[in-house]
Structure formats: C-alpha cells, structure tokens
Scaffold this motif. Structure first.
Motif, short mmCIF file in Angstrom:
data_model
loop_
_atom_site.label_atom_id
_atom_site.label_comp_id
_atom_site.label_asym_id
_atom_site.label_seq_id
_atom_site.Cartn_x
_atom_site.Cartn_y
_atom_site.Cartn_z
N SER A 152 0.87 -1.16 0.21
CA SER A 152 -0.08 0.13 -0.08
C SER A 152 0.90 1.34 -0.09
O SER A 152 0.41 2.23 -0.76
N LEU A 153 2.04 1.25 0.63
CA LEU A 153 2.96 2.39 0.78
C LEU A 153 3.63 2.57 -0.26
O LEU A 153 4.05 3.61 -0.53
N PHE A 154 4.10 1.60 -1.17
CA PHE A 154 5.39 1.72 -2.01
C PHE A 154 4.70 1.28 -3.34
O PHE A 154 5.57 0.80 -4.35
N SER A 155 3.40 0.90 -3.56
CA SER A 155 2.90 0.49 -4.88
C SER A 155 3.61 -0.76 -5.42
O SER A 155 3.84 -1.16 -6.67
N PHE A 156 3.72 -1.83 -4.32
CA PHE A 156 4.21 -3.13 -4.87
C PHE A 156 2.91 -3.87 -5.36
O PHE A 156 1.91 -3.62 -4.66
N PRO A 157 3.15 -4.84 -6.19
CA PRO A 157 1.89 -5.58 -6.52
C PRO A 157 1.61 -6.31 -5.15
O PRO A 157 2.20 -6.97 -4.51
N ARG A 158 0.37 -6.03 -4.77
CA ARG A 158 -0.17 -6.80 -3.34
C ARG A 158 -0.14 -8.06 -3.44
O ARG A 158 0.37 -8.69 -2.44
N LEU A 159 -0.75 -8.95 -4.49
CA LEU A 159 -0.67 -10.34 -4.31
C LEU A 159 0.73 -11.04 -4.64
O LEU A 159 0.89 -12.02 -4.24
N GLY A 160 1.46 -10.06 -5.45
CA GLY A 160 2.89 -10.61 -5.67
C GLY A 160 3.71 -10.74 -4.44
O GLY A 160 4.44 -11.90 -4.24
N THR A 161 3.57 -9.89 -3.43
CA THR A 161 4.38 -10.01 -2.35
C THR A 161 4.12 -11.22 -1.53
O THR A 161 4.71 -11.71 -0.86
N MET A 162 2.52 -11.36 -1.55
CA MET A 162 1.97 -12.58 -0.57
C MET A 162 2.43 -13.83 -1.26
O MET A 162 2.77 -14.95 -0.63
N SER A 163 2.47 -13.90 -2.67
CA SER A 163 2.60 -15.25 -3.13
C SER A 163 4.33 -15.62 -3.06
O SER A 163 4.51 -16.76 -3.09
#
Length: 144
Positions: free
Chosen positions: A103-114
C-alpha cells in the motif's frame, strides 16, 4: 526463573488476538475498498492459513484451561515464554508487512504475498515449534 503457565498463556493469547484483529481488520478494510479487485479471495487465502493454525492452538489450550484448571500449578521458564512471545510478535509483524508495504510503495499486493512462502514457511515452523514446546512442557512451580 519461572512464570505461571496460565499467565504466560493469557499473555500469548492476548498478543495473537491483537495481532490477528489488526491484520483481519486491515485486510477487511482493503477488501471493502477494492484494493484487490476481483482477486480478494487470494489475499484471504494467504492470510487465514498464515494465522489460523496458531490461533486455534492457542485458543484450544486457553479454553481447555478455563474448563478444568489444567495449568493451575504449572510453570514455564521465563526465557522460553519471552522467546515464544517475541517470535510471535516478529512473525505477526512480518505478516503485517505483506499487507502494509504494498500500500505504501505501490508494490503488487498479491505478488508479495505469493512470494512469501519462501521465508514464511520456515518462520511459521519456528513459531510453531516454540509454541508447541511451550504448551507441551510440564513443570511444577517451585516453592520457596
């Protein structure tokens, strides 16, 4: 040095309950705001297995103690309690970073989770071993 097993269990349960409530609330808020689009189920399928097994273990032990006073006279080493508590806090912090950082750094949300399974599995194993030993260890209180 020893600590009452009942007191330690209550403190661990409080830490996990607060951590779970914050993570659940944050993911619920993101889901309601459409942060995951039509893939919100994937985020929940990541969070719940990451937290629920430990929550169920802690609450199972907590409720078994309430019904029969199982830990009335038992103690655990204070070092083991602190280690378990700090491992738990560290684990919950790492889990929360997967929800907050994108949310803070515009990373892909589901990408970091996976990608997290690479390090979350071993970390969850360490926490599980600590909590399992902590709850399985039987030591009577020392008097004097």
């Amino acid at each position: 040095m020893l600590i009452s097993k009942r007191k330690a269990i209550h403190r661990l349960a409080a830490a996990w309950t607060i951590g779970f409530a914050l993570l659940f609330g944050l993911l619920l808020l993101q889901t309601l705001m459409g942060a995951y689009g039509d893939r919100s189920e994937e985020a929940w399928n990541w969070l719940l297995p990451t937290i629920m097994p430990t929550m169920l273990l802690i609450y199972g032990v907590l409720f078994s103690d309430l019904s029969g006073g199982v830990f009335e006279t038992e103690s655990v080493k204070k070092f083991l309690y602190r280690l378990t508590l700090w491992l738990s806090v560290f684990y919950l912090l790492i889990v929360s970073l997967h929800i907050i950082i994108p949310s803070l750094f515009s990373f892909p949300r589901l990408g970091t989770m996976s990608q997290s399974h690479i390090y979350m599995g071993p970390l969850q194993g360490l926490v599980g071993i600590a909590i399992g030993y902590f709850f399985g260890n039987k030591q009577k209180e020392e008097t004097g």
